[in-house]
Design a protein around this motif. Structure first.
Motif, PDB file in Angstrom:
ATOM      1  N   ASN A 150       0.805  -1.227   0.000  1.00  0.00           N
ATOM      2  CA  ASN A 150       0.000   0.000   0.000  1.00  0.00           C
ATOM      3  C   ASN A 150       0.835   1.272   0.000  1.00  0.00           C
ATOM      4  O   ASN A 150       0.406   2.298  -0.514  1.00  0.00           O
ATOM      5  N   GLU A 151       2.018   1.235   0.598  1.00  0.00           N
ATOM      6  CA  GLU A 151       2.827   2.441   0.770  1.00  0.00           C
ATOM      7  C   GLU A 151       4.040   2.496  -0.153  1.00  0.00           C
ATOM      8  O   GLU A 151       4.703   3.520  -0.239  1.00  0.00           O
ATOM      9  N   GLY A 152       4.391   1.397  -0.793  1.00  0.00           N
ATOM     10  CA  GLY A 152       5.566   1.349  -1.665  1.00  0.00           C
ATOM     11  C   GLY A 152       6.846   1.183  -0.864  1.00  0.00           C
ATOM     12  O   GLY A 152       6.842   0.745   0.284  1.00  0.00           O
ATOM     13  N   PHE A 153       7.966   1.540  -1.490  1.00  0.00           N
ATOM     14  CA  PHE A 153       9.266   1.455  -0.833  1.00  0.00           C
ATOM     15  C   PHE A 153       9.411   2.619   0.128  1.00  0.00           C
ATOM     16  O   PHE A 153       9.225   3.774  -0.248  1.00  0.00           O
ATOM     17  N   ARG A 154       9.795   2.325   1.361  1.00  0.00           N
ATOM     18  CA  ARG A 154       9.941   3.376   2.372  1.00  0.00           C
ATOM     19  C   ARG A 154      11.257   3.203   3.117  1.00  0.00           C
ATOM     20  O   ARG A 154      11.679   2.075   3.399  1.00  0.00           O
ATOM     21  N   LEU A 155      11.852   4.322   3.442  1.00  0.00           N
ATOM     22  CA  LEU A 155      13.084   4.358   4.227  1.00  0.00           C
ATOM     23  C   LEU A 155      12.789   5.092   5.525  1.00  0.00           C
ATOM     24  O   LEU A 155      12.306   6.229   5.504  1.00  0.00           O
ATOM     25  N   TYR A 156      13.031   4.442   6.651  1.00  0.00           N
ATOM     26  CA  TYR A 156      12.727   5.017   7.959  1.00  0.00           C
ATOM     27  C   TYR A 156      14.022   5.211   8.745  1.00  0.00           C
ATOM     28  O   TYR A 156      14.736   4.241   9.022  1.00  0.00           O
ATOM     29  N   PRO A 157      14.353   6.459   9.125  1.00  0.00           N
ATOM     30  CA  PRO A 157      15.553   6.674   9.961  1.00  0.00           C
ATOM     31  C   PRO A 157      15.376   5.970  11.306  1.00  0.00           C
ATOM     32  O   PRO A 157      14.301   5.979  11.890  1.00  0.00           O
TER      33      PRO A 157
END
Length: 184
Positions: free
Chosen positions: A175-182
């Motif tokens: 639902n959100e695609g590729f995500r990068l979280y610090p």
């Protein structure tokens, strides 16, 4: 799982089969030609299953040479993720072994950079898949929990990646695609 040891030698951690049909992990330091210096049994959970578990381990080495690992295992009929410090002794052994998350936690990854050890995994709460983690600044003696993200759709295995001296969780969600979280 692959990483570099403190002196730059490659380390490999994988699920192996030990007699009598136990699915635990093996650890090897690799020589420059790719052959192992020595292969040691790294975990002793003694999971007996006539199948090939599809979740591999992950390993990271900190500044003082401690080998930190995360892996999936089944114990007492319950599958979940574990953390431990691999001793690297010829007789193997794990220090500070502990379960991560709730029963059913899966697909863990770990990395170290800039004095910070971080691990992430996913778990299902009955409605959503949660991306959770732990962070340590004292070599794995104490951890701060991280509530990173959640999704109601499908998701891949999360990864901890290093960019410079910073750590990030990388997670693909339908639902959100590729995500990068610090990871603070």
């Amino acid at each position: 799982g692959l990483t570099l040891d403190r002196d730059g030698a490659p380390l490999a951690l994988w699920r192996s089969v030990f007699a009598p049909n136990e699915r635990d992990h093996a650890l090897a330091r690799l020589k420059p030609d790719g052959t192992p210096e020595q292969v040691v049994r790294a975990t002793f959970d003694r999971w007996k299953v006539d199948a090939c578990p599809h979740q591999g381990p992950s390993i990271a080495v900190d500044d003082v040479g401690t080998r930190h690992a995360v892996w999936f295992n089944q114990r007492d009929g319950e599958g979940r993720v574990f953390y431990g410090q691999l001793t690297g002794r010829a007789d193997g052994g794990v220090d500070r072994q502990m379960p991560l998350g709730r029963p059913g936690a899966a697909h863990a990854d770990i990395a170290f950079s800039g004095g910070v050890l971080a691990m992430v995994w996913k778990e299902f709460d009955g409605e959503r898949t949660l991306l959770r983690g732990l962070r340590s600044t004292d070599g794995g003696r104490n951890f701060t929990p991280l509530e990173i993200a959640a999704t109601t759709g499908h998701s891949d295995q999360p990864r901890v990646i290093v960019r410079g001296n910073r750590l990030f969780a990388f997670w693909r969600q339908a639902n959100e695609g590729f995500r990068l979280y610090p990871l603070p």
